[in-house]
Scaffold this motif. Sequence first.
Motif, PDB file in Angstrom:
ATOM      1  N   ARG A  97       0.834  -1.201   0.000  1.00 36.25           N
ATOM      2  CA  ARG A  97       0.000   0.000   0.000  1.00 36.25           C
ATOM      3  C   ARG A  97       0.874   1.257   0.000  1.00 36.25           C
ATOM      4  NH1 ARG A  97      -4.430   0.146   4.388  1.00 36.25           N
ATOM      5  NH2 ARG A  97      -5.565  -1.035   2.812  1.00 36.25           N
ATOM      6  N   ALA A  98       1.947   1.230   0.784  1.00 37.62           N
ATOM      7  CA  ALA A  98       2.836   2.394   0.844  1.00 37.62           C
ATOM      8  C   ALA A  98       3.473   2.658  -0.519  1.00 37.62           C
ATOM      9  CB  ALA A  98       3.915   2.170   1.887  1.00 37.62           C
ATOM     10  N   GLU A  99       3.897   1.604  -1.194  1.00 35.65           N
ATOM     11  CA  GLU A  99       4.522   1.777  -2.508  1.00 35.65           C
ATOM     12  C   GLU A  99       3.516   2.285  -3.532  1.00 35.65           C
ATOM     13  OE1 GLU A  99       8.091  -1.492  -2.467  1.00 35.65           O
ATOM     14  OE2 GLU A  99       6.053  -2.192  -2.759  1.00 35.65           O
ATOM     15  N   ARG A 100       2.267   1.821  -3.444  1.00 40.53           N
ATOM     16  CA  ARG A 100       1.244   2.311  -4.371  1.00 40.53           C
ATOM     17  C   ARG A 100       0.965   3.786  -4.130  1.00 40.53           C
ATOM     18  NH1 ARG A 100      -3.462  -1.203  -3.274  1.00 40.53           N
ATOM     19  NH2 ARG A 100      -2.141  -2.498  -1.995  1.00 40.53           N
ATOM     20  N   GLN A 101       1.131   4.246  -2.916  1.00 40.08           N
ATOM     21  CA  GLN A 101       0.915   5.655  -2.603  1.00 40.08           C
ATOM     22  C   GLN A 101       2.195   6.460  -2.804  1.00 40.08           C
ATOM     23  OE1 GLN A 101      -0.599   5.505   1.381  1.00 40.08           O
ATOM     24  NE2 GLN A 101      -2.678   5.029   0.706  1.00 40.08           N
ATOM     25  N   ASN A 102       3.180   5.838  -3.379  1.00 39.54           N
ATOM     26  CA  ASN A 102       4.447   6.476  -3.735  1.00 39.54           C
ATOM     27  C   ASN A 102       5.238   6.937  -2.515  1.00 39.54           C
ATOM     28  OD1 ASN A 102       6.355   7.144  -5.588  1.00 39.54           O
ATOM     29  ND2 ASN A 102       5.486   9.107  -6.112  1.00 39.54           N
ATOM     30  N   ASN A 103       5.186   6.185  -1.446  1.00 41.92           N
ATOM     31  CA  ASN A 103       6.066   6.484  -0.312  1.00 41.92           C
ATOM     32  C   ASN A 103       6.659   5.195   0.225  1.00 41.92           C
ATOM     33  OD1 ASN A 103       3.705   5.587   0.760  1.00 41.92           O
ATOM     34  ND2 ASN A 103       3.470   7.190   2.255  1.00 41.92           N
ATOM     35  N   GLY A 104       7.326   4.483  -0.660  1.00 37.54           N
ATOM     36  CA  GLY A 104       7.981   3.235  -0.284  1.00 37.54           C
ATOM     37  C   GLY A 104       9.366   3.504   0.264  1.00 37.54           C
ATOM     38  N   PRO A 105      10.235   2.515   0.231  1.00 32.97           N
ATOM     39  CA  PRO A 105      11.569   2.659   0.818  1.00 32.97           C
ATOM     40  C   PRO A 105      12.400   3.756   0.157  1.00 32.97           C
ATOM     41  CG  PRO A 105      11.259   0.447  -0.099  1.00 32.97           C
ATOM     42  CD  PRO A 105       9.988   1.204  -0.287  1.00 32.97           C
ATOM     43  N   HIS A 106      12.206   3.974  -1.149  1.00 35.43           N
ATOM     44  CA  HIS A 106      12.978   5.008  -1.829  1.00 35.43           C
ATOM     45  C   HIS A 106      12.633   6.386  -1.266  1.00 35.43           C
ATOM     46  CE1 HIS A 106       9.168   4.808  -3.973  1.00 35.43           C
ATOM     47  NE2 HIS A 106       9.340   6.084  -4.237  1.00 35.43           N
ATOM     48  N   ARG A 107      11.403   6.579  -0.831  1.00 39.74           N
ATOM     49  CA  ARG A 107      10.990   7.877  -0.288  1.00 39.74           C
ATOM     50  C   ARG A 107      11.712   8.157   1.032  1.00 39.74           C
ATOM     51  NH1 ARG A 107       5.748   9.843   2.484  1.00 39.74           N
ATOM     52  NH2 ARG A 107       5.898  12.063   2.172  1.00 39.74           N
ATOM     53  N   ASN A 108      11.909   7.109   1.823  1.00 40.15           N
ATOM     54  CA  ASN A 108      12.627   7.288   3.087  1.00 40.15           C
ATOM     55  C   ASN A 108      14.040   7.792   2.829  1.00 40.15           C
ATOM     56  OD1 ASN A 108      10.364   6.367   4.434  1.00 40.15           O
ATOM     57  ND2 ASN A 108      11.089   4.259   4.501  1.00 40.15           N
ATOM     58  N   LEU A 109      14.675   7.245   1.800  1.00 34.00           N
ATOM     59  CA  LEU A 109      16.027   7.673   1.446  1.00 34.00           C
ATOM     60  C   LEU A 109      16.008   9.124   0.980  1.00 34.00           C
ATOM     61  CD1 LEU A 109      18.987   6.927   1.105  1.00 34.00           C
ATOM     62  CD2 LEU A 109      18.452   6.143  -1.200  1.00 34.00           C
ATOM     63  N   ASP A 110      15.013   9.489   0.163  1.00 27.30           N
ATOM     64  CA  ASP A 110      14.899  10.871  -0.306  1.00 27.30           C
ATOM     65  C   ASP A 110      14.709  11.831   0.869  1.00 27.30           C
ATOM     66  OD1 ASP A 110      15.140  10.011  -2.896  1.00 27.30           O
ATOM     67  OD2 ASP A 110      13.000  10.103  -3.338  1.00 27.30           O
TER      68      ASP A 110
END
Length: 71
Positions: free
Chosen positions: A23-36
Amino acid sequence: MTDSKNINNPVGQGGGQRKKLSRAERQNNGPHRNLDRQIAADKKAELVRKMREKAGADEGAGQAGDEAAQS
């Protein structure tokens, strides 16, 4: 053949399977977002540090000027 709107049900997607997205990845806040967000926080901390150093240098120069004017 039916067309599916669900990303996790690849009916009619042309023969390969797609990774199931959380669900988090579908909302575009997956693990890559944490790094950003971490990179952005690091940049902000660096900017704040530079601003404080500059403010401290300006403050020190101002105090030295005041002392010379008082003499």
